[in-house]
Design a protein around this motif. Structure first.
Motif: not given
Length: 405
Positions: A265-271
């Motif tokens: 699994y991956t888990d990332m956030q971007r703005m």
């Protein structure tokens, strides 16, 4: 893996880890011994020897594994009374260790709490009988530190694949930002992200030997814009439209199943920021939010080293946000990730949480995800590999604010 478990026992000065497995009820037993045993099996792992007690109905299955380790002893039992005698023999051979560690959690962690309450009571009685018979003292403790350590360290293959998946996740988010339009709702943006994920994964699955993929969690991705950035990080996308002058944030990950059965699994956030008429870049207040998030993650990475407590890293990152004049956020700064979205192991959060007092593990992968929890705020999340010299991001980190025109 058995050798690794024994090394961890030595590290934490634990005598023996005892696992009880019935119809694959203990995933640690399945991982270390076998997932092909239907009846009740017990494994004693000491610092030097391993004993596996197996019902005769499963004896062929266990012997077919052809263990080569001379310190692994397979013992077959027939009846419950025979099992009790065999347990006594093992405990006597181990010289009645004063402490035995069982697979349960003292921290309310369902991933670690393998033995249910009733099972713990009945299994404890079974194990205590030889001690009572010979008037020996026994302390039963939790094996959670051993289990966390075993869970947290990723193999070389897992790390290499997670680096590739993180890069793909980043690519999906970049492509989504490049296709955003003013006036699109959060729900529509979430649907666009899934569509682009499908396109990107279709391009790479065969080459990477990925047999299937999915979103990393049920309501993935999370998309918040403008005023909704003041909501909690797990808020669902709404019918609010992306307006000029809004910030926008994604929380997104993928689940990939490889041809050899490995699941990651991956888990990332971007703005990002939606430009107003006449703007060529984000205004200073938005740029300050973004840079504060980037800087807090970079500083936190310097401290993501083996043995560093989770709360120490949390303090470094969290104070970078509050000292810049922004409000505190009401969630953890990070968590283990890879085999699940939220793996078992150290949580990078406030000291009051028990799991924040566990040390980070070398070759473990953790997220860093600070938030500026205000209307038109922001959040970024990076996946970080722990090394003895500090954290290494699994893919390119976000250094430039995405701009939506």
């Amino acid at each position: 893996m058995l050798k690794k478990a024994q090394d961890i026992l030595k590290k934490f000065s634990k005598d023996v880890w005892v696992m009880y497995n019935h119809e694959n009820s203990d995933r640690y037993f399945c991982k270390l011994i076998s997932d092909n045993l239907a009846t009740s099996s017990i494994c004693f792992i000491s610092q030097t020897k391993v004993y596996v007690l197996v019902n005769e109905l499963d004896s062929k299955n266990i012997y077919d594994l052809k263990y080569k380790d001379e310190n692994l002893h397979i013992i077959v039992y027939s009846t419950n009374s025979d099992l009790q005698e065999k347990i006594e023999d093992v405990i006597a051979d181990l010289k009645f260790p004063k402490e035995l560690s069982f697979s349960y959690s003292t921290m309310g962690d369902k991933n670690i709490d393998v033995l249910g309450h009733g099972e713990f009571i009945s299994f404890s009685k079974l194990i205590r009988k030889p001690y009572q018979k010979y008037n020996k003292k026994l302390k039963i403790s939790s094996a959670e530190k051993i289990m966390y350590e075993l869970d947290s360290e990723k193999s070389d293959l897992e790390i290499s694949r997670l680096k590739i998946l993180a890069t793909i996740t980043n690519k999906i988010l970049e492509r989504t930002f490049n296709n955003l339009k003013i006036g699109t709702t959060e729900v529509q943006i979430a649907n666009l992200t899934r569509q682009i994920a499908q396109e990107v994964m279709f391009e790479v699955m065969e080459k990477l030997k990925i047999v299937s993929y999915d979103m990393a969690w049920d309501n993935c991705p999370i998309v918040l814009t403008g005023a909704n950035l003041a909501k909690g990080g797990h808020s669902l996308p709404s019918d609010k439209k992306l307006l000029k002058g809004d910030t926008i944030y994604f929380d997104f990950g993928i689940k990939a199943v490889f041809s050899d059965g490995m699941v990651l699994y991956t888990d990332m956030q971007r703005m990002g920021y939606a430009l107003k008429n006449g703007e060529k870049m984000a205004p200073k207040n938005i740029q300050n939010i973004f840079e504060t998030l980037v800087n807090s993650i970079e500083e936190g990475m310097d401290y993501t080293k083996p043995g560093i407590k989770g709360y120490v890293v949390d303090t470094i990152v969290r104070q970078k946000i509050t000292k810049a004049g922004y409000p505190d956020y009401n969630h953890a700064t990070g968590h283990p990730v890879g085999r699940q979205v939220h793996d078992s192991g150290t949580i990078i959060t406030l000291k009051g949480a028990k799991r924040s007092r566990i040390g980070l593990v070398e070759n473990g992968i953790y997220t860093l995800e600070p938030r500026i929890n205000i209307a038109n705020g922001g959040s970024i999340e990076e996946m970080i590999l722990v090394t003895k010299y500090g954290g290494i991001p699994l893919c390119d980190t976000q250094k430039v604010l995405y701009l939506v025109k």
